[in-house]
Scaffold this motif. Structure first.
Motif: not given
Length: 405
Positions: A46-47, A50-51, A54, A142, A147, A152, A156, A158, A160
């Protein structure tokens, strides 16, 4: 139905025991299908998905995408000095020395905008990074290169790990990178990110936990330094507060309270962005006299009940959202509230002595255990309404006249 490729809060790109070559082949198939707009043989994490979205929205070209020209040397020096990261370089490099020293990996520290501020690694790996434009001063946000672990992680919020074809730009597929954001404990905002990058074959599932731990240790260092500065401010302010003729607070430049005299205990106040030595209105406190202190400000409220004469009217809007009208001596303003926020405000209006999170949870959901949701919603409400709402317990501030229409 495509299967998902991992899903966890702090997830390595590759699980322990998984073959990097086989997994890279799967990722390439997923990437090629995604770029061609075809059905995916598997879902990206998912991360990563989603990237990718974007990056597409930002117009990054997966075939020729890459950083633009690096910023000038003068701009780079300015960013380094104002990033708040220079004092953490020793902690970051020492903490990650084991994965950089005598290895094909490079250590990178970037600012909150994704600009590379510092690099460390062998001359060979730095030359390879040069070919990708992975140089000091380049933007790895990004919206510049799609990505990647730096951009990222910043987007996000977080840690990664990005492996092979999880990168949005094809020329980056030979690399793996692991990044973690670094937050400022004084403001909660982003300072930047730390990243370890190298050839895709060097990927290790434990790297993400190590990079994340080093970033968190750096944040802890900032927090300790902040406490030391508050202690210094407290020592300076103590004799001043002792002689003060009315309630006073000593706060640092971020609003954190170092000392208080004859004031309700609080950890932090919200200072205006343009705070200056003057008389100004401060959320939660009302009109205050503000004077400079070494490392902060002396704040002395001029009103014992700062919100006396303030009226809050809770009404229904035409679109189902509530209209909260606030009238003060300075004028009138409105806030559009969601139905849930309206219910919270109405409940507080009916409870002058205040409500705990459990009591609000029971009133709204018939379940006293949903306190996390209540606290999150009350946090959003307090950001919107400022000092009109107090905590411990949740209630309207003294002096506020509340009317429900």
């Amino acid at each position: 139905m495509p299967t998902a490729l991992h899903n966890a809060a702090l997830e390595p790109a590759l699980t322990t025991g998984e073959d990097p070559r086989s997994f890279a082949q799967v990722l390439h198939a997923v990437y090629d299908a995604a770029m061609a707009g075809e059905q995916l043989p598997a879902r990206p994490r998912s991360v990563i998905g989603q990237s990718w979205e974007r990056a597409v929205d930002a117009g990054v070209d997966p075939d020729i995408g890459g950083p633009g020209d690096p910023i000038s040397a003068a701009d780079l020096d300015e960013r380094r000095s104002t990033s708040g990261l220079a004092g953490l370089l020793g902690d970051l490099t020492n903490g990650l020395d084991a994965v950089v020293r005598d290895s094909p990996n490079i250590l990178v520290v970037a600012d909150a905008d994704g600009h590379v501020l510092w690099r460390a690694g062998s001359s060979a790996v730095r030359r390879r990074a040069d070919h990708l434009g992975f140089v000091e001063g380049a933007s790895w946000a990004e919206n510049a290169v799609g990505t990647n672990a730096i951009g990222t992680a910043l987007a996000s919020g977080r840690a990664v790990q990005v492996f092979s074809a999880e990168h949005f730009v094809r020329t980056h597929h030979a690399w793996t990178c692991t990044g973690a954001p670094i937050h400022d404990p004084r403001t909660g905002g982003l300072l930047g990110a730390v990243d370890v990058s190298g050839p895709a074959a060097t990927i290790h599932p434990a790297t993400i936990a190590l990079v994340d731990s080093v970033a968190r240790l750096a944040q802890a260092r900032l927090q300790l330094d902040h406490r030391d500065r508050l202690d210094m401010l407290r020592a300076v302010a103590a004799p001043i507060l002792a002689r003060a003729s009315r309630p006073s607070l000593a706060v640092d430049e971020y609003g954190w309270v170092a000392a208080a005299d004859r004031m309700t205990p609080t950890r932090r106040i919200v200072l205006p962005d343009d705070v200056t030595p003057s008389r100004m209105r401060i959320a939660d406190l009302g009109l205050c006299d503000v004077e400079p202190l070494p490392g902060g400000w002396l704040v002395r409220p001029t009103e014992t009940t700062p919100h006396r004469g303030t009226t809050v009217t809770i009404g229904d809007g035409p679109d189902g959202r509530a209209v909260v009208t606030v009238r003060t001596s300075d004028g009138e303003w409105t806030h559009r509230a969601t139905p849930r926020h309206r219910d919270l405000l109405v409940q507080l209006a009916a409870s002058p002595i205040g409500c705990s999170a459990a009591e609000l949870s029971s009133a709204l959901f018939g379940d006293p255990t949903r306190t996390v949701t209540v606290r999150a919603e009350m946090s959003r409400l307090r950001k919107a309404l400022g000092g009109l709402l107090a905590t411990g317990p949740y209630r309207f501030a003294p002096g506020v006249d509340v009317r429900v229409e």
